[in-house]
Write an enzyme that holds these catalytic residues in place. Structure first.
Site, PDB file in Angstrom:
ATOM      1  N   PHE A 229       0.830  -1.205   0.000  1.00 52.95           N
ATOM      2  CA  PHE A 229       0.000   0.000   0.000  1.00 52.95           C
ATOM      3  C   PHE A 229       0.864   1.254   0.000  1.00 52.95           C
ATOM      4  CE2 PHE A 229      -2.476  -3.242   2.207  1.00 52.95           C
ATOM      5  CZ  PHE A 229      -3.762  -3.080   1.705  1.00 52.95           C
ATOM      6  N   ASP A 230       0.413   2.258  -0.731  1.00 48.64           N
ATOM      7  CA  ASP A 230       0.946   3.597  -0.519  1.00 48.64           C
ATOM      8  C   ASP A 230       0.283   4.103   0.767  1.00 48.64           C
ATOM      9  OD1 ASP A 230       2.207   6.082  -1.038  1.00 48.64           O
ATOM     10  OD2 ASP A 230       0.315   6.848  -1.815  1.00 48.64           O
TER      11      ASP A 230
END
Length: 662
Positions: free
Chosen positions: A351-352
């Site tokens: 995930f960012d």
């Protein structure tokens, strides 16, 4: 876009044959074929009528059962393709040559009936996609010279002001310039609850980029207005609307073959010639065993029918079509069979942080006063000074500070703002010099920062928060802590993902490691990697891909595009508001909601399971029928009945995906 749609129509053979009975003519012809066949058979077996009458009825059964099959075969042969339709006609002609008219008529009746029912069933999945195109209204009310005029949506231009009445559909992507309402965005984003919208502050502004438009003022074509009249400025023409692009991409996704389909296509390339060779050899069985050539020909025709890979050919496309249609209805754009299958076998997610796991905007989380000053006075001082600044952190202090103080609070104005780049600001408030900034700002002022206060600041920074010390004259009066807080549903969603078997959930962020660790601990990530530049994110993805068989990158689809390109599946959030995200991602979550991710993964797993079931059914039937027809245990009629039955089972099984629940 129109060319694209035309291309799509040309490359997707349409089975909705028209005719004297309209779109269901194929089904009615199949029924007439069955009626004439049964009548002819009963007259032949149980009455003494002339042979010509049953023969004429069998000819009628051949005509009605073979009409659309012949049409399709001619179209395919003209393109140099020999498919199942052609093979069935050969088998029916062979049966007629042998004098087995009833058997040949039965073959064509069952094949045409199966084909018609299969097309009807597949039509249900296609209708689910076609329904998307009907979401947008055909006309719009536009304001012109003080009047309201109805025009076709294709006439709308950027900058036009349209009027949307209560409980009616919005006809263009735009920004609200007048009126407030709750909008049902479920047709585009899949959100079940209407979203409150309000007008933009500056209605004359020209919006050039997606990021310029505030979410609370943006509306999409095809969504439904609530109880109030709205005036909306058009920002995209009809052909470029989010809805139109979504429809085009979903239609294009039907043509993108999944890994399983590519495998079955490869298998068929070797399988079909092998079957034809077997049928030719069986024609000469009379040379080896004690039977006539007619009996050998009949057996070879029965094997030809039994071995036709009809169910196998449709087993994967039907599931992909249904899966893509169901996902689109739930606010998830899946761009074809490959991402649909890959999503279901993921073992790790990267995930960012900003805007994906977190809200993407700083919030005032801590307000601590020192000495005798009360919290209210500290907040009033901070809000008055920060109101002079346009820094994102200053805006967060003003917004959240006013919320804590009460919107109606009256605060005296500050003045004489001086900014110290990268450190903080100085201003005058109620006759005092006020300094707000980080520790570095105060190192050069008077005696620096007392050890006790410095420790408090470092403790707050250790939690991943941005700190602001506040000094009034010579006295430190308090500090503020700000943080890009995790999304409300982030922890719950990650727990769900863990529950459904995602082993690794890693955050890749440009923020410092302390911030990354703080967010990871709060929401339950397995690992957090901070201080990464965009190219370092790509390297991290490549290394993770070596460790994990299947890996997805989840981000906004814009600055994460390179990392997404190096993962098995790229997943973009909030894609309804971003043209770039719609283009770059393999899978686009139309709503800016992380909680739709478990639904998408669950649907993919269901699709994968159905594809597997379909392959077992289609291959199992062929494995059973080929020996049965070679040994003469099954006639042409039985072979085609089982063959068509398996095709229908496969299609109906795939349609179950349309009813998949979140």
């Amino acid at each position: 876009m129109e060319k694209k749609k035309e291309h799509h129509k040309k490359n997707n053979h349409n089975h909705d044959h028209g005719g004297i009975f309209g779109k269901n003519t194929e089904l009615y012809f199949a029924i007439l074929s069955g009626f004439t066949l049964i009548t002819g058979f009963l007259l032949e077996k149980f009455t003494g009528v002339s042979e010509n009458l049953p023969f004429g009825l069998y000819i009628g059964a051949y005509f009605f059962g073979g009409y659309f099959t012949l049409k399709e075969a001619i179209t395919k042969v003209a393109k140099g393709e020999f498919e199942i339709d052609f093979l069935m006609l050969v088998a029916a002609a062979g049966a007629a040559y042998l004098g087995e008219w009833a058997e040949g008529a039965l073959l064509l009746f069952l094949f045409s009936l199966g084909h018609a029912l299969e097309n009807y069933a597949m039509g249900k999945a296609k209708k689910s996609i076609a329904a998307l195109t009907d979401l947008a209204p055909k006309t719009s009310l536009i304001k012109k010279d003080g009047d309201t005029v109805e025009v076709g949506i294709e006439e709308l231009k950027k900058g036009d002001i349209i009027v949307v009445r209560p409980n009616s559909k919005i006809s263009a992507d735009g920004v609200i310039v007048k009126g407030s309402s709750s909008i049902d965005q479920s047709p585009i984003t899949g959100e079940s609850v209407p979203v409150d919208k309000k007008p933009v502050e500056n209605s004359d502004k020209e919006y050039t980029g997606d990021s310029d438009i505030p979410d609370e003022s943006r509306v999409f074509s095809g969504t439904i207005n609530g109880n109030n009249t709205l005036e909306i400025k058009v920002i995209k023409e009809a052909k470029d609307s989010t809805l139109n692009r979504l429809v085009t991409m979903v239609q294009d996704a039907q043509d993108q073959k999944s890994p399983t389909q590519l495998l079955t296509d490869k298998f068929e390339r070797y399988y079909v010639p092998s079957v034809i060779l077997l049928v030719i050899i069986l024609n000469f069985a009379f040379l080896v065993i004690d039977e006539t050539w007619s009996e050998s020909l009949y057996r070879s025709l029965a094997v030809l029918v039994a071995a036709s890979p009809c169910a196998l050919a449709i087993s994967t496309p039907s599931a992909v079509l249904s899966g893509v249609a169901r996902a689109a209805r739930g606010g998830v754009l899946i761009k074809g069979g490959r991402p649909l299958e890959d999503l279901g076998v993921l073992t790790a997610l990267a995930f960012d942080k900003t805007g994906t796991l977190t809200e993407g905007k700083p919030k005032l989380t801590d307000v601590e006063s020192f000495g005798t000053i009360v919290k209210k006075a500290l907040l009033e001082t901070a809000v008055a000074v920060e109101e002079l600044s346009d820094h994102p952190l200053a805006k967060a202090v003003v917004r959240d500070g006013m919320e804590q103080l009460g919107k109606d609070s009256k605060i005296a104005d500050a003045d004489d703002l001086e900014a110290v780049q990268g450190k903080g600001i100085k201003a005058n408030y109620q006759g005092n010099s006020i300094y707000i900034g980080n520790l570095e700002l105060f190192e050069d002022i008077d005696n620096g920062v007392p050890e006790e206060i410095a420790e408090k600041v470092k403790a707050l920074e250790g939690e991943g928060k941005t700190t602001m010390l506040i000094k009034r004259g010579n006295e430190f009066i308090g500090m503020l802590g700000l943080m890009d807080t995790p999304r409300e549903k982030a922890k719950e969603t990650l727990a769900q993902l863990k529950k459904i078997g995602i082993k690794k959930m890693i955050m890749l962020t440009g923020d410092n490691q302390k911030v990354a660790d703080a967010v990871a601990e709060e929401i339950g990530l397995t690992e957090a990697r901070g201080s990464l530049l965009p190219e370092e994110k790509v390297e991290a993805i490549k290394k993770l891909a070596e460790q994990e068989n299947k890996l997805a990158m989840v981000g906004d689809g814009v600055n994460d595009a390179p990392a997404m390109a190096n993962s098995t599946v790229g997943i973009a959030m909030g894609a309804a508001g971003s043209d770039v995200a719609l283009e770059t991602a393999d899978i686009a979550l139309m709503a800016d909601k992380l909680e739709t991710l478990p639904f998408a993964i669950g649907l993919s797993r269901k699709a994968k399971a159905i594809i597997r079931q379909n392959l077992w059914v289609s291959l199992g039937v062929v494995v059973f029928l080929i020996p049965a027809t070679i040994m003469s245990w099954a006639s042409i009629g039985i072979a085609v009945a089982i063959h068509e039955g398996s095709t229908l089972v496969v299609v109906i099984n795939a349609l179950r995906l349309l009813a998949y629940k979140k």
